[in-house]
Every structure is written in C-alpha cells, then in structure tokens.
Design a protein around this motif. Structure first.
Motif, mmCIF file in Angstrom:
data_model
loop_
_atom_site.group_PDB
_atom_site.id
_atom_site.type_symbol
_atom_site.label_atom_id
_atom_site.label_comp_id
_atom_site.label_asym_id
_atom_site.label_seq_id
_atom_site.Cartn_x
_atom_site.Cartn_y
_atom_site.Cartn_z
ATOM 1 N N GLN A 33 0.876 -1.246 0.147
ATOM 2 C CA GLN A 33 0.207 0.043 -0.002
ATOM 3 C C GLN A 33 0.828 1.129 -0.037
ATOM 4 O O GLN A 33 0.475 2.354 -0.201
ATOM 5 N N LEU A 34 2.308 1.174 0.179
ATOM 6 C CA LEU A 34 3.115 2.250 0.138
ATOM 7 C C LEU A 34 3.038 2.957 -1.418
ATOM 8 O O LEU A 34 2.850 2.324 -2.506
ATOM 9 N N PRO A 35 2.999 4.377 -1.363
ATOM 10 C CA PRO A 35 2.977 4.916 -2.697
ATOM 11 C C PRO A 35 4.110 4.720 -3.618
ATOM 12 O O PRO A 35 5.372 4.498 -2.662
#
Length: 334
Positions: A33-35
């Motif tokens: 989910q990290l950008p």
C-alpha cells in the motif's frame, strides 16, 4: 481516598497505551500500500487532427470545392536521473487533400525519430556531452502532381540517418536546446532501385552504355547505389516560448555540411510554427517548413514530341517551402 486514586491512575495509563497501540496499528501501511517512488521518466503523448473545407454551390464568382485533413502525432519519453539525460521523440504527420475534379492528393507525409543521450559533470550545469541519433522517412509514395504514374519518392526512398557525438546546451525549463556535433555520420537510403538508378537524393546513379545495335537504346551496366554515406558537422536547435497568453512560438532548425563533398554547402531544414491555444482540445496553428538540400533535385515532366510519352528529368536543386494554416482538435494523454 488514596486507594481510590491509584486504581484510577492505573486504568487511565492502561487505556492510553491501548489507544496509542490502536493508532499505530491503524496508521501502519502494508508494503503493497506504500506510494510508488517518483519516476525518472516523463511522458508526452499528443494526437491532433486539422481539417479545412470550402464548398461552392451556384457561386457566381466561381471556385473549386475542396477538403483537407492533416493527422499529427507527437510522442516523447525523457529519462533524467542525476547527471544523466536520455530524451526520445517520435513525430508523425500525414495529410490529404481532395478537390472537385481531381484525385486524392497527399499534402504532408513524415515520420521522424530523435534520440539524444547526454551526461553532464554536475547538476548545476546546462552543458551535456551528448550522442544523437535521428531518423527521417515517409509513409507512402510521393508524386509530382498531376503525374501519378511515376513516383518521385517512396518509403525509405529517401530515408536519412544522422549519428554523431558532440555537446548540447539545454535549459532547466526544457524549452531551449542547442546541439553541436563536429563528428556526424549522415546516411542517405534510397531503397528503391528505380530511384537509385536515377541517382535520386544524391546517391550514385546507374551506369548505362549505348546499345551497339540500337542507338536509341541504353544498356544497364551497373545499378545505382542505394546508400550514400557522408561525414560532417551537424547543428540543431529547438526553442519554444509563450509570446503572449495561450500563443506559443516553436522553432526547429537543422544545419549540416559535409567535410569531403563541397564543404560549406549547408543543408537546411527549418520548421517554425505558431500555436494559438483555444482550450485544452482546440488549437489553431500557422507554420512554415523550409528545406534546402543540394542532393535533392526537383523534377519536371517532359513530353517527347515524337512519341507523346511523358518522362521526368532533373531540374536542379531548389529551396522547398511549405506553408500550413489549420484549425483542429488536440488530445493529450498519459
């Protein structure tokens, strides 16, 4: 009273720890989910279509109805990381015109691929040590209208390849670039044997001898070469500026001269354009394209007075000029 105060403080402490733990759990993201990290690539994708039409019905002053269309595409991919820059550009154009009483005619036809890799000493400098590759050709046959029996150009006849190394100066706004190369190899391809035999676009033409049994007949001894290589100096320049609100002025210039073949005789390719932006999808443009190449000879039709047959002969090099005025749609996408 003291006994009551201690359990109250203890439960308050436990509650605060629990709340903090829940806050940490809720704000922690999974690795998926990290950008994503910022990309070193920038993209440009733009399609356009210009159309112009004029129609006459019982018009007393006279006139010929016509319709013209021009399809354009510009695609760019640029990689910048640290002191490295790799810029790639693909430009395609194809235009047609139809008038009453005449066949469909081509008005524009071009495909160009440009690629430049550059390296600079530090991130504050605008100078790059660069290598450049350029390729230019066309999609379909070209004719000296109204003669459509003999093609004067074809796909890869000609095609031009420039490959060299030099220095490039590019500002941080990316709207001004100058490139100079004292070592550039220019290759001209004429991959159609009929045109190569004529020596079209500067290649070595075929060798013929007179038939000893028929003085009017020529015998082919050696076919024309399909490739011509030159070594010389190349200068290219690109500038784009907003001269007034929503009015952009764009210039592209290419100058080339060969060391061995008539040094100082410069091939010129200059394209200038004025874009008037109405909104994100509608644009008007005015452009002039000027080309001079001593190896490109103009053609003229000659009719044999005896047989009545038409043939084409070279009429020497001429400055080529094309003017464009159009209004159309533009679509940019990622």
């Amino acid at each position: 009273m003291k006994l009551f105060r201690f359990p109250f403080l203890f439960f308050l402490f436990i509650f605060s720890i629990s709340t903090s733990a829940q806050s940490i759990i809720r704000t922690t993201l999974d690795p998926g989910q990290l950008p994503p990290p910022p990309s070193n690539w920038t993209k440009k994708n733009q399609l356009g279509f210009d159309i112009s039409e004029i129609a006459f019905v019982n018009w007393s002053a006279g006139g010929t109805s016509s319709i013209s269309g021009l399809f354009k595409g510009e695609f760019g991919r640029t990689y910048i990381k640290g002191n490295h820059k790799w810029a790639n550009e693909l430009i395609i154009k194809y235009g047609l015109n139809k008038q009453d009483g005449t066949e469909l005619r081509k008005t524009d036809d071009a495909v160009a691929l440009n690629s430049t890799y550059g390296f600079r000493k530090d991130t504050t400098s605008n100078w790059y040590y660069s290598g450049k590759f350029n390729f230019n050709t066309q999609f379909t046959n070209g004719y000296n209208y109204p003669n459509r029996d003999i093609a004067i150009s074809k796909p890869f006849a000609p095609a031009y390849i420039f490959l060299g190394a030099g220095a490039e100066n590019s500002n941080k706004q990316k709207n001004r670039t100058f490139y100079f190369s004292p070592i550039t190899l220019k290759t001209t391809l004429v991959l159609d044997q009929y045109l190569a035999n004529q020596g079209a676009f500067g290649v070595k033409k075929a060798v013929y001898i007179t038939d000893p049994n028929d003085a009017t007949n020529q015998i082919l001894v050696q076919e024309g070469q399909k490739v011509k290589a030159e070594f010389g100096i190349l200068f290219t320049g690109y500038m784009k500026s907003e001269i007034y609100k929503n009015i952009f002025y764009e210039n592209r210039l290419s100058l080339y001269t060969d060391y061995l073949n008539r040094f100082g005789n410069v091939d010129v390719d200059y394209d200038t354009r004025l874009d008037l932006v109405v909104n994100a999808y509608v644009k008007a443009n005015i452009g002039i394209h000027l080309v001079y190449d001593d190896d490109i000879k103009t053609k003229k039709d000659v009719v044999d007075p005896t047989t009545g047959t038409t043939s084409q002969v070279n009429d020497g090099p001429r400055a080529q000029l094309r003017q464009v005025l159009g209004v159309g749609l533009v679509y940019a996408f990622q």
